[in-house]
Design a protein around this motif. Structure first.
Motif, PDB file in Angstrom:
ATOM      1  N   VAL A   1       5.203 -55.653  -3.546  1.00 45.00           N
ATOM      2  CA  VAL A   1       4.144 -54.951  -2.818  1.00 45.00           C
ATOM      3  C   VAL A   1       2.844 -55.739  -2.908  1.00 45.00           C
ATOM      4  N   TRP A   2       2.567 -56.303  -4.087  1.00 46.55           N
ATOM      5  CA  TRP A   2       1.351 -57.110  -4.244  1.00 46.55           C
ATOM      6  C   TRP A   2       1.385 -58.326  -3.311  1.00 46.55           C
ATOM      7  N   ILE A   3       2.530 -58.996  -3.226  1.00 48.29           N
ATOM      8  CA  ILE A   3       2.655 -60.148  -2.325  1.00 48.29           C
ATOM      9  C   ILE A   3       2.468 -59.706  -0.881  1.00 48.29           C
TER      10      ILE A   3
ATOM     11  N   HIS B   1      -0.373 -60.937   1.658  1.00 52.30           N
ATOM     12  CA  HIS B   1       0.016 -61.565   2.924  1.00 52.30           C
ATOM     13  C   HIS B   1      -0.673 -60.881   4.100  1.00 52.30           C
ATOM     14  N   PHE B   2      -0.717 -59.553   4.122  1.00 48.25           N
ATOM     15  CA  PHE B   2      -1.346 -58.853   5.233  1.00 48.25           C
ATOM     16  C   PHE B   2      -2.852 -59.079   5.264  1.00 48.25           C
ATOM     17  N   ARG B   3      -3.459 -59.292   4.108  1.00 48.13           N
ATOM     18  CA  ARG B   3      -4.889 -59.618   4.080  1.00 48.13           C
ATOM     19  C   ARG B   3      -5.137 -61.014   4.627  1.00 48.13           C
ATOM     20  N   GLU B   4      -4.181 -61.912   4.423  1.00 44.03           N
ATOM     21  CA  GLU B   4      -4.338 -63.289   4.898  1.00 44.03           C
ATOM     22  C   GLU B   4      -3.937 -63.453   6.354  1.00 44.03           C
TER      23      GLU B   4
ATOM     24  N   ARG C   1      -6.521 -64.833   8.701  1.00 45.19           N
ATOM     25  CA  ARG C   1      -6.731 -66.265   8.727  1.00 45.19           C
ATOM     26  C   ARG C   1      -5.449 -66.948   9.180  1.00 45.19           C
ATOM     27  N   PRO C   2      -5.536 -68.092   9.839  1.00 41.01           N
ATOM     28  CA  PRO C   2      -4.305 -68.780  10.254  1.00 41.01           C
ATOM     29  C   PRO C   2      -3.565 -69.343   9.034  1.00 41.01           C
ATOM     30  N   LEU C   3      -2.251 -69.135   9.007  1.00 39.90           N
ATOM     31  CA  LEU C   3      -1.431 -69.658   7.915  1.00 39.90           C
ATOM     32  C   LEU C   3      -1.030 -71.091   8.215  1.00 39.90           C
TER      33      LEU C   3
END
Length: 106
Positions: free
Chosen positions: A71-73, A77-80, A83-85
């Motif tokens: 869940v932490w990952i 991920h959803f917060r990032e 920004r473009p990955l």
């Protein structure tokens, strides 16, 4: 993070194996033949049920820790996503989230 997860998993597995071996040493069994039917009887020493419960608790704690890390990952991920990955790093996070969601959704 991976080293911490591996250390927790390995320590829980070793503890589980030790508890299981201790539990197996406290079991005695016998075979009875009644009217041609073979029956097995198992006798447990006092406290054998406690070792089974401890083993279950260790497994449940390990699974809950793995779920919390998944869940932490996912939250990271959803917060990032704003920004473009960059390349393969984004793919690794996406695959990790998908596999953890499918595992815990069952």
């Amino acid at each position: 993070m991976l080293v911490c997860l591996f250390a927790v998993f390995l320590s829980a597995q070793v503890a589980s194996w030790v508890i299981f071996a201790k539990h197996n040493m406290s079991i005695s069994g016998g075979e009875y033949v009644l009217s041609g039917a073979h029956l097995c009887n198992y006798n447990f020493d006092a406290g054998a049920e406690l070792t089974v419960e401890i083993n279950w608790i260790l497994g449940i704690v390990r699974e809950i820790l793995t779920m919390c890390l998944a869940v932490w990952i996912a939250i990271k991920h959803f917060r990032e996503l704003q920004r473009p990955l960059i390349g393969a790093v984004g793919d690794c996070f996406a695959v990790s989230i998908q596999t953890h969601v499918f595992y815990f959704a069952r």
